[in-house]
Write an enzyme that holds these catalytic residues in place. Structure first.
Site, PDB file in Angstrom:
ATOM      1  N   ASP A 158       0.823  -1.215   0.000  1.00 53.57           N
ATOM      2  CA  ASP A 158       0.000   0.000   0.000  1.00 53.57           C
ATOM      3  C   ASP A 158       0.854   1.261   0.000  1.00 53.57           C
ATOM      4  O   ASP A 158       2.024   1.236   0.346  1.00 53.57           O
ATOM      5  CB  ASP A 158      -0.831   0.049   1.287  1.00 53.57           C
ATOM      6  CG  ASP A 158      -2.090  -0.771   1.182  1.00 53.57           C
ATOM      7  OD1 ASP A 158      -2.413  -1.224   0.084  1.00 53.57           O
ATOM      8  OD2 ASP A 158      -2.741  -0.938   2.230  1.00 53.57           O
ATOM      9  N   LYS A 175      -3.543   2.985  -2.359  1.00 51.39           N
ATOM     10  CA  LYS A 175      -4.727   3.838  -2.482  1.00 51.39           C
ATOM     11  C   LYS A 175      -4.574   4.964  -1.465  1.00 51.39           C
ATOM     12  O   LYS A 175      -4.231   4.716  -0.331  1.00 51.39           O
ATOM     13  CB  LYS A 175      -6.000   3.057  -2.159  1.00 51.39           C
ATOM     14  CG  LYS A 175      -6.327   2.048  -3.210  1.00 51.39           C
ATOM     15  CD  LYS A 175      -7.703   1.496  -3.021  1.00 51.39           C
ATOM     16  CE  LYS A 175      -7.716   0.516  -1.884  1.00 51.39           C
ATOM     17  NZ  LYS A 175      -8.967  -0.226  -1.806  1.00 51.39           N
ATOM     18  N   MET A 178      -9.290   8.729   7.907  1.00 53.33           N
ATOM     19  CA  MET A 178      -9.566   9.328   6.590  1.00 53.33           C
ATOM     20  C   MET A 178     -10.262  10.675   6.742  1.00 53.33           C
ATOM     21  O   MET A 178     -11.171  11.012   5.989  1.00 53.33           O
ATOM     22  CB  MET A 178     -10.399   8.365   5.735  1.00 53.33           C
ATOM     23  CG  MET A 178      -9.603   7.135   5.361  1.00 53.33           C
ATOM     24  SD  MET A 178     -10.592   5.800   4.698  1.00 53.33           S
ATOM     25  CE  MET A 178     -11.134   4.978   6.179  1.00 53.33           C
TER      26      MET A 178
HETATM   27  N1  SAH Z   1      -5.353   0.024   8.184  1.00 50.56           N
HETATM   28  C1  SAH Z   1      -4.934   1.365   8.569  1.00 50.56           C
HETATM   29  C2  SAH Z   1      -5.940   2.412   8.164  1.00 50.56           C
HETATM   30  C3  SAH Z   1      -6.097   2.541   6.665  1.00 50.56           C
HETATM   31  S1  SAH Z   1      -7.212   3.816   6.196  1.00 50.56           S
HETATM   32  C4  SAH Z   1      -4.673   1.395  10.078  1.00 50.56           C
HETATM   33  O1  SAH Z   1      -4.990   0.427  10.769  1.00 50.56           O
HETATM   34  O2  SAH Z   1      -4.128   2.387  10.567  1.00 50.56           O
HETATM   35  C5  SAH Z   1      -6.079   5.161   5.942  1.00 50.56           C
HETATM   36  C6  SAH Z   1      -6.242   6.173   7.048  1.00 50.56           C
HETATM   37  O3  SAH Z   1      -5.548   5.735   8.204  1.00 50.56           O
HETATM   38  C7  SAH Z   1      -5.663   7.533   6.739  1.00 50.56           C
HETATM   39  O4  SAH Z   1      -6.562   8.321   5.980  1.00 50.56           O
HETATM   40  C8  SAH Z   1      -5.493   8.091   8.134  1.00 50.56           C
HETATM   41  O5  SAH Z   1      -6.726   8.508   8.659  1.00 50.56           O
HETATM   42  C9  SAH Z   1      -5.062   6.856   8.896  1.00 50.56           C
HETATM   43  N2  SAH Z   1      -3.598   6.746   9.010  1.00 50.56           N
HETATM   44  C10 SAH Z   1      -2.804   5.846   8.418  1.00 50.56           C
HETATM   45  N3  SAH Z   1      -1.525   6.023   8.789  1.00 50.56           N
HETATM   46  C11 SAH Z   1      -1.521   7.064   9.642  1.00 50.56           C
HETATM   47  C12 SAH Z   1      -0.514   7.706  10.399  1.00 50.56           C
HETATM   48  N4  SAH Z   1       0.763   7.317  10.328  1.00 50.56           N
HETATM   49  N5  SAH Z   1      -0.866   8.741  11.196  1.00 50.56           N
HETATM   50  C13 SAH Z   1      -2.150   9.133  11.296  1.00 50.56           C
HETATM   51  N6  SAH Z   1      -3.153   8.551  10.606  1.00 50.56           N
HETATM   52  C14 SAH Z   1      -2.840   7.529   9.798  1.00 50.56           C
END
Ligand code: SAH
Length: 263
Positions: free
Chosen positions: A37, A58, A171
């Site tokens: 990803d 994505k 998100m």
């Molecule tokens: N599976 C991932 C989430 C995927 S959806 C998880 O468990 O974290 C993608 C969203 O995750 C982003 O839009 C943001 O809201 C959040 N996200 C992912 N990485 C991040 C990070 N390092 N810091 C803050 N938010 C994050």
């Protein structure tokens, strides 16, 4: 007949490569093919330098690989390679479209396993020293997507019930104004603490403090960065004395307050 492989879904964690689990790192090192990803750390490639790495990322509203294409790619590679890794940001089970990919592989008769990862909400809580649950007032946590804008016919935010003492919105980066409306419509008082953390788990993490009424002002500070928005009990500072290690957070928080004040 094709040999059929095995697919390991691995949570890469929210940021820096060393936030992957030991189990995830071990399976990654054995991979023949890795479908990864956008939000996973490129440094993870060093764990599987001989594997074929395919980007299927994505990000929000940007160009993205359609989910159906990812499903098909996964099946195709699992039919050709012995060990396929599907590397996902954070925890694969949280806003990861995992059910669709698991279903596609099950339909094709391909064996899978899922290795959990650290989800962004946990990384943000750790980075800001703000536990998601608190004794007393913080007994429940809900993980929400800010992407499903629920509006009335008049275009206003439709009431969405509060789910928990602490709500974490994923998100949310481009949705902060809509989120502020949604929080008000669902009954969060205007002065409810809200903490926005972007790139949690990375060296350039930023965190800022707001309220349910002012959260839209976080947009400037966190523009273009993956961010989670924590609302309610888990957003409040948990310690009164600032340890020395919190200086970057304090600086970012000051910047957030400055933005709140309109500077
Ligand atoms: N599976 C991932 C989430 C995927 S959806 C998880 O468990 O974290 C993608 C969203 O995750 C982003 O839009 C943001 O809201 C959040 N996200 C992912 N990485 C991040 C990070 N390092 N810091 C803050 N938010 C994050």
């Amino acid at each position: 007949m094709n040999k059929t492989g095995h697919v390991a879904f691995i949570g890469a964690g929210p940021g820096a490569a060393d936030l992957i689990t030991v189990r995830g790192a071990r399976l990654l090192a054995q991979a023949d093919v890795v479908l990864f990803d956008a939000l996973t750390d490129p440094a993870l490639r060093q764990l599987a330098p001989a594997a074929r790495w395919l980007h299927v990322g994505k990000r929000g509203f940007e160009n993205s690989t359609a989910q159906a294409t990812i499903n098909a790619l996964l099946v195709r590679h699992a039919q050709r390679a012995a060990r396929v890794v599907r590397l996902k940001g954070g925890d694969p089970s949280v806003f990861g479209r995992l059910e669709e990919e698991l279903q596609a592989l099950a339909d094709a008769g391909i064996a899978c396993e899922v290795v959990p990862g650290i989800t962004a909400a946990s990384a943000a809580a750790a980075a800001t020293l703000r536990p998601l649950t608190r004794r007393g007032g913080g007994r429940s946590v809900s993980l929400n997507t800010a992407m499903t804008a629920v509006t009335t016919q008049a275009g206003d935010a439709a009431p969405v019930a509060r789910h928990a003492d602490t709500e974490v919105f994923y998100m949310a980066g481009k949705q902060l104004l809509a989120l502020a409306r949604r929080l008000a419509a669902s009954g969060w008082p205007a002065d409810t603490p809200v903490c926005v953390v972007s790139r949690a788990g990375w060296g350039d993490m930023l965190a800022s403090d707001h309220t349910a009424a002012t959260v839209a002002q976080a947009a400037v500070l966190h523009a273009g960065r993956p961010a989670v928005v924590t609302v309610g009990a888990g957003a409040a500072p948990a310690v009164l004395q600032r340890p020395a290690s919190c200086e970057p957070l304090q600086a970012a928080t000051e910047a957030g307050r400055a933005i709140d004040r309109g500077f």
